[in-house]
Enzyme design. Sequence first.
Site, PDB file in Angstrom:
ATOM      1  CB  SER A 188      -9.418  58.888 -51.930  1.00 50.13           C
ATOM      2  OG  SER A 188     -10.721  58.392 -51.875  1.00 50.13           O
ATOM      3  CG  ASP A 342     -14.324  62.970 -56.585  1.00 52.38           C
ATOM      4  OD1 ASP A 342     -14.942  61.986 -56.137  1.00 52.38           O
ATOM      5  OD2 ASP A 342     -13.262  63.395 -56.084  1.00 52.38           O
ATOM      6  CG  HIS A 372     -12.434  59.576 -56.448  1.00 51.24           C
ATOM      7  ND1 HIS A 372     -12.370  60.530 -55.461  1.00 51.24           N
ATOM      8  CD2 HIS A 372     -11.875  58.457 -55.925  1.00 51.24           C
ATOM      9  CE1 HIS A 372     -11.818  59.984 -54.376  1.00 51.24           C
ATOM     10  NE2 HIS A 372     -11.505  58.733 -54.644  1.00 51.24           N
TER      11      HIS A 372
END
Length: 398
Positions: A188, A342, A372
């Site tokens: 991320s 995501d 995610h």
Amino acid sequence: MGRTIFLLISVVLVAYYVYIPLPDAIEEPWTIGRKAAIVKIGTDLASFGELLGISHFMETMQLLMKFQEVPPTSDENVTVMETNFNSIPVRIYIPKRKSMTRRRGLFYIHGGGWCLGSAALLTYDTLSRWTAHKLDAVVVSTDYGLAPKHHFPRQFEDVYRSLRWFLQEDVLEKYGVDPKRVGVSGDSSGGNLAAAVTQQLIQDPDVKIKLKVQALIYPALQALDTNVPSYQEGSHFPMLTRSLMVRFWSEYFTTDQGLEKAMLLNEHVPMESSHLLQFVNWSSLLPERYKKSHIYKNPTPGSSELAQKYPGFIDVKACPLLANDNILRQLPLTYIITCQYDVLRDDGLMYVKRLQNVGVHVTHHHIEDGFHGAFAFPGLRLSERMQNQYLSWLIKNL
């Protein structure tokens, strides 16, 4: 009457937090739903506290996440210690089994939207000790300054200072790391920082030891277009909504909510920076299947004042997708994970395409039933599969 009203309110609240609509393709929906409910409760508490003027949203979230941190405890497989690399706190994981040669080294950068998380979080501690043991590698999990106390470029600079320290020959020798087998990885916002420092490293003449690989797990790579197809399609997926991702991006640069509002409207890139949009133009960089019925529209030009005050969102150190081809073609072997559900899916897909266009060897794993946060999701079969793919690639290439 009072009991009936209380019961009705209780039912509504339970339904609100327990019922999380998920796509049919998602495996183990109840397990994910429980985690999503916890996330939802936390973000609602933080939002309520901010609305009342009690505490900044991110500061409340940081406090809640403190309860998920664990001490640096060694186990039967791995020795765990904490130290500082050039004043930056790091947690180091060293396999206990004997090795006749120097080991691989993996420098890991945690996610959390540049605002949350730490190397001490249970999920990252578990991941790092698992990686160290299974890969027989020395894993360095670094911390860095977090927003809202610190803004860009502090996060980038902290990670880069820590990585540069690790890449010194005497430091690698101290921890038994082979200088020819060092990689960087992150998820991320940690994937964002991993990509950014990897780009910076190849331009740094003072660093003689270079990275062999980079492994990016659903990375955030651009803040210019917050209306790419994945932002639209995943705008309400519980783990990372579009609005929360925009909040993370804006907090990375400033606490000024004017930037957040402009980013939500996709009206923050000034006309004089519009040439940068070519690097994030999804109409030319996404495979056809991800464009679907979406029609590309240039973001509406924004205020020059915002870009002058907070130039981070047009800075390649914050948005690695803005790097030119001359930089990209020098990058090492690359591994990228993207997930279908995501908002950051298209950032990763566009980076894959741009790297492939300049001849970088890229291994791309797209997880059709992924979302995610799935990579380090405890107790999820999907997480185990993703981690095993990641490990197999590292074993082969690092």
